[in-house]
Design a protein around this motif. Structure first.
Motif, PDB file in Angstrom:
ATOM      1  N   UNK A 110       0.832  -1.200   0.000  1.00 43.41           N
ATOM      2  CA  UNK A 110       0.000   0.000   0.000  1.00 43.41           C
ATOM      3  C   UNK A 110       0.871   1.255   0.000  1.00 43.41           C
ATOM      4  N   UNK A 111       1.894   1.267   0.819  1.00 42.14           N
ATOM      5  CA  UNK A 111       2.757   2.453   0.929  1.00 42.14           C
ATOM      6  C   UNK A 111       3.493   2.732  -0.375  1.00 42.14           C
ATOM      7  N   UNK A 112       4.008   1.677  -1.014  1.00 43.31           N
ATOM      8  CA  UNK A 112       4.763   1.867  -2.259  1.00 43.31           C
ATOM      9  C   UNK A 112       3.876   2.408  -3.375  1.00 43.31           C
ATOM     10  N   UNK A 113       2.675   1.860  -3.519  1.00 45.38           N
ATOM     11  CA  UNK A 113       1.832   2.320  -4.626  1.00 45.38           C
ATOM     12  C   UNK A 113       1.312   3.722  -4.334  1.00 45.38           C
ATOM     13  N   UNK A 114       1.036   4.032  -3.081  1.00 38.42           N
ATOM     14  CA  UNK A 114       0.621   5.396  -2.716  1.00 38.42           C
ATOM     15  C   UNK A 114       1.722   6.392  -3.065  1.00 38.42           C
ATOM     16  N   UNK A 173       7.903   3.591 -14.358  1.00 34.73           N
ATOM     17  CA  UNK A 173       8.626   3.531 -13.086  1.00 34.73           C
ATOM     18  C   UNK A 173       7.914   2.697 -12.032  1.00 34.73           C
ATOM     19  N   UNK A 174       6.682   2.294 -12.279  1.00 38.67           N
ATOM     20  CA  UNK A 174       6.031   1.377 -11.358  1.00 38.67           C
ATOM     21  C   UNK A 174       6.814   0.072 -11.240  1.00 38.67           C
ATOM     22  N   UNK A 175       7.499  -0.310 -12.310  1.00 37.88           N
ATOM     23  CA  UNK A 175       8.205  -1.594 -12.293  1.00 37.88           C
ATOM     24  C   UNK A 175       9.471  -1.565 -11.432  1.00 37.88           C
ATOM     25  N   UNK A 176       9.854  -0.373 -10.955  1.00 34.93           N
ATOM     26  CA  UNK A 176      10.927  -0.312  -9.964  1.00 34.93           C
ATOM     27  C   UNK A 176      10.479  -0.922  -8.639  1.00 34.93           C
ATOM     28  N   UNK A 226      -6.385  -5.011 -10.982  1.00 31.67           N
ATOM     29  CA  UNK A 226      -6.446  -4.614  -9.577  1.00 31.67           C
ATOM     30  C   UNK A 226      -5.923  -3.193  -9.390  1.00 31.67           C
ATOM     31  N   UNK A 227      -4.864  -2.849 -10.111  1.00 35.62           N
ATOM     32  CA  UNK A 227      -4.328  -1.489 -10.014  1.00 35.62           C
ATOM     33  C   UNK A 227      -5.348  -0.475 -10.524  1.00 35.62           C
ATOM     34  N   UNK A 228      -5.938  -0.739 -11.681  1.00 38.36           N
ATOM     35  CA  UNK A 228      -6.918   0.196 -12.247  1.00 38.36           C
ATOM     36  C   UNK A 228      -8.114   0.371 -11.318  1.00 38.36           C
ATOM     37  N   UNK A 229      -8.559  -0.712 -10.696  1.00 41.38           N
ATOM     38  CA  UNK A 229      -9.711  -0.640  -9.790  1.00 41.38           C
ATOM     39  C   UNK A 229      -9.388   0.193  -8.558  1.00 41.38           C
ATOM     40  N   UNK A 230      -8.152   0.106  -8.064  1.00 46.79           N
ATOM     41  CA  UNK A 230      -7.754   0.823  -6.849  1.00 46.79           C
ATOM     42  C   UNK A 230      -7.346   2.264  -7.118  1.00 46.79           C
ATOM     43  N   UNK A 231      -6.994   2.592  -8.361  1.00 47.08           N
ATOM     44  CA  UNK A 231      -6.394   3.886  -8.666  1.00 47.08           C
ATOM     45  C   UNK A 231      -7.256   5.088  -8.234  1.00 47.08           C
ATOM     46  N   UNK A 232      -8.584   5.093  -8.468  1.00 45.97           N
ATOM     47  CA  UNK A 232      -9.363   6.260  -8.009  1.00 45.97           C
ATOM     48  C   UNK A 232      -9.239   6.508  -6.509  1.00 45.97           C
ATOM     49  N   UNK A 233      -9.243   5.438  -5.704  1.00 50.92           N
ATOM     50  CA  UNK A 233      -9.102   5.595  -4.249  1.00 50.92           C
ATOM     51  C   UNK A 233      -7.719   6.116  -3.880  1.00 50.92           C
ATOM     52  N   UNK A 234      -6.697   5.623  -4.569  1.00 53.03           N
ATOM     53  CA  UNK A 234      -5.333   6.080  -4.269  1.00 53.03           C
ATOM     54  C   UNK A 234      -5.205   7.570  -4.580  1.00 53.03           C
ATOM     55  N   UNK A 235      -5.738   7.987  -5.735  1.00 54.07           N
ATOM     56  CA  UNK A 235      -5.680   9.406  -6.108  1.00 54.07           C
ATOM     57  C   UNK A 235      -6.476  10.269  -5.131  1.00 54.07           C
ATOM     58  N   UNK A 236      -7.634   9.783  -4.697  1.00 52.50           N
ATOM     59  CA  UNK A 236      -8.408  10.526  -3.693  1.00 52.50           C
ATOM     60  C   UNK A 236      -7.584  10.754  -2.434  1.00 52.50           C
TER      61      UNK A 236
END
Length: 247
Positions: free
Chosen positions: A11-15, A81-84, A195-205
């Motif tokens: 969670x921390x890395x993707x945020x 850079x997500x692949x880092x 899964x990333x696409x589904x979570x992305x709106x919440x992460x951006x919020x």
């Protein structure tokens, strides 16, 4: 911070990765920047009347269009850079390093060129990229090279064929791969990209809630003179034209 539960990245890395992308976005525009290349007030007037918009709405749309040119590159950063974050010897080399590939894994002998959309390369750039991949395979007989497209025509992992100087080339280790299939290769989860696409709106919020400066700051319409709005708009382009001093 919410629980995003992606499984293949914390969670921390993707945020933090989404936040880094947001902070690279162009998020402000003023009247001087808006008119840097001299806008077309006649087209803005047509757009406003034909599409039933206020001039404020039409100007905002034009501002977004101008800003979007810059931000397309930022989305490329987000994807590459997500692949880092993947670990397991996946690398995102500095521009021009490691043969100029965007993403690679030396241990797995995988070398990737990433493109945002299936139609972003003309025939010349396609040929150049394909020849770079051919050279890599000659250099490393275990190598697999991939053209990874974020927005492909379909989900795919197939041989990439090109025509160079009227000769048709195809190799079973030069592949054309959609982003969902590449996520499966990297993260071992066929649904990882979904899964990333589904979570992305919440992460951006979450990112925007933490930092209000992440929102667009647009002062273009406010800077125009409302006492004679069309004069203020038209003089951006036609200040030195005959008759406009009498607008």
């Amino acid at each position: 911070m919410k629980k995003y539960n992606l499984g293949f990245v914390t969670d921390e890395d993707i945020y933090n990765h989404v936040k880094a992308t947001v902070l690279q976005y162009r998020r402000s525009i003023n009247l001087k920047e808006f008119n840097k290349n001299i806008i077309d007030p006649i087209k803005l007037t047509f757009d406003s009347k034909i599409y039933g918009q206020t001039m404020a709405q039409t100007i905002e749309s034009e501002c977004i269009r101008q800003i979007d040119k810059t931000n397309n590159n930022r989305i490329g950063y987000f994807h590459q850079y997500l692949f880092k974050l993947a670990g397991n010897s996946w690398e995102v080399p500095a521009n021009g390093d490691k043969g100029g590939f965007d993403v690679l894994n030396d241990q797995l002998h995988i070398y990737v060129e990433m493109k945002n959309k299936h139609n972003t390369m003309n025939s010349s750039s396609s040929q150049k990229t394909y020849m770079k991949m051919q050279n890599k395979i000659l250099e490393d007989d275990k190598a697999t090279c991939m053209l990874v497209e974020v927005i492909a025509k379909r989900s795919q992992k197939r041989n990439w064929s090109v025509t160079v100087d009227h000769h048709h080339y195809s190799h079973d280790r030069i592949l054309r791969v959609s982003l969902d299939k590449f996520y499966e290769i990297v993260f071992g989860d066929k649904d990882a990209f979904f899964k990333l696409c589904k979570a992305l709106p919440d992460i951006l919020d979450d990112v925007i809630a933490e930092d209000e400066s992440a929102k667009l700051q647009n002062t273009v319409y406010d800077e125009l003179d409302k006492t004679n709005f069309y004069k203020s708009l038209y003089l951006l382009a036609f200040q030195t034209y005959e008759g406009f001093d009498k607008f």
